[in-house]
Write a protein that holds these residues in place. Sequence first.
Motif, PDB file in Angstrom:
ATOM      1  N   THR A  18       0.710  -1.212   0.158  1.00  0.00           N
ATOM      2  CA  THR A  18       0.187  -0.217   0.115  1.00  0.00           C
ATOM      3  C   THR A  18       0.592   1.237   0.054  1.00  0.00           C
ATOM      4  O   THR A  18       0.443   2.229  -0.503  1.00  0.00           O
ATOM      5  CB  THR A  18      -1.068   0.135   1.215  1.00  0.00           C
ATOM      6  N   ALA A  20       4.235   5.777   9.338  1.00  0.00           N
ATOM      7  CA  ALA A  20       3.806   4.494   8.860  1.00  0.00           C
ATOM      8  C   ALA A  20       3.097   3.476   9.807  1.00  0.00           C
ATOM      9  O   ALA A  20       2.173   2.981   9.800  1.00  0.00           O
ATOM     10  CB  ALA A  20       4.791   3.956   8.297  1.00  0.00           C
ATOM     11  N   LEU A  43      -0.357   4.744  10.564  1.00  0.00           N
ATOM     12  CA  LEU A  43      -1.254   4.411   9.585  1.00  0.00           C
ATOM     13  C   LEU A  43      -1.689   3.068   9.835  1.00  0.00           C
ATOM     14  O   LEU A  43      -2.781   2.777   9.966  1.00  0.00           O
ATOM     15  CB  LEU A  43      -0.798   4.774   8.333  1.00  0.00           C
ATOM     16  N   SER A  44      -0.685   2.093  10.146  1.00  0.00           N
ATOM     17  CA  SER A  44      -1.077   0.767  10.265  1.00  0.00           C
ATOM     18  C   SER A  44      -1.757   0.496  11.541  1.00  0.00           C
ATOM     19  O   SER A  44      -2.835  -0.164  11.173  1.00  0.00           O
ATOM     20  CB  SER A  44       0.443   0.060  10.523  1.00  0.00           C
ATOM     21  N   LYS A  83      -4.172   2.378  12.748  1.00  0.00           N
ATOM     22  CA  LYS A  83      -5.572   2.719  12.511  1.00  0.00           C
ATOM     23  C   LYS A  83      -6.211   1.595  11.943  1.00  0.00           C
ATOM     24  O   LYS A  83      -7.551   1.422  12.042  1.00  0.00           O
ATOM     25  CB  LYS A  83      -5.340   3.943  11.596  1.00  0.00           C
ATOM     26  N   VAL A 100      -5.631  -0.503   6.052  1.00  0.00           N
ATOM     27  CA  VAL A 100      -4.452   0.001   5.200  1.00  0.00           C
ATOM     28  C   VAL A 100      -4.738  -0.842   3.877  1.00  0.00           C
ATOM     29  O   VAL A 100      -4.645  -0.361   2.803  1.00  0.00           O
ATOM     30  CB  VAL A 100      -3.217  -0.455   5.882  1.00  0.00           C
ATOM     31  N   LYS A 124       0.484  -4.128   2.786  1.00  0.00           N
ATOM     32  CA  LYS A 124       1.691  -3.903   3.477  1.00  0.00           C
ATOM     33  C   LYS A 124       2.193  -2.223   3.476  1.00  0.00           C
ATOM     34  O   LYS A 124       2.353  -1.728   2.266  1.00  0.00           O
ATOM     35  CB  LYS A 124       2.735  -4.954   3.001  1.00  0.00           C
ATOM     36  N   LEU A 125       2.986  -2.058   4.485  1.00  0.00           N
ATOM     37  CA  LEU A 125       3.876  -0.903   4.428  1.00  0.00           C
ATOM     38  C   LEU A 125       5.210  -1.234   4.513  1.00  0.00           C
ATOM     39  O   LEU A 125       5.591  -1.892   5.146  1.00  0.00           O
ATOM     40  CB  LEU A 125       3.229  -0.024   5.636  1.00  0.00           C
TER      41      LEU A 125
END
Length: 66
Positions: free
Chosen positions: A36, A47, A50-51, A53, A56, A59-60
């Motif tokens: 992502t 990052a 965001l994860s 939350k 997504v 994967k980041l």
Amino acid sequence: MPESSDAEVPMVEHVPKELPATLRLIGDHPFELPVTGRYPLTEAAEALALSQKGGVGGKLVLLPGD
């Protein structure tokens, strides 16, 4: 615990119990892990936030270097 000779960072080997079963399910079929977003290490906190939350959708990836 073995250490990385380059960065003096402890290396930990971990093989989850589920890995053999997962590999049997995948077999010889290719699969993709959707990415992502890609973030420099300087933005690792963003990052992670965001994860955490959720939602997504992939994967980041944290990128070393510049």
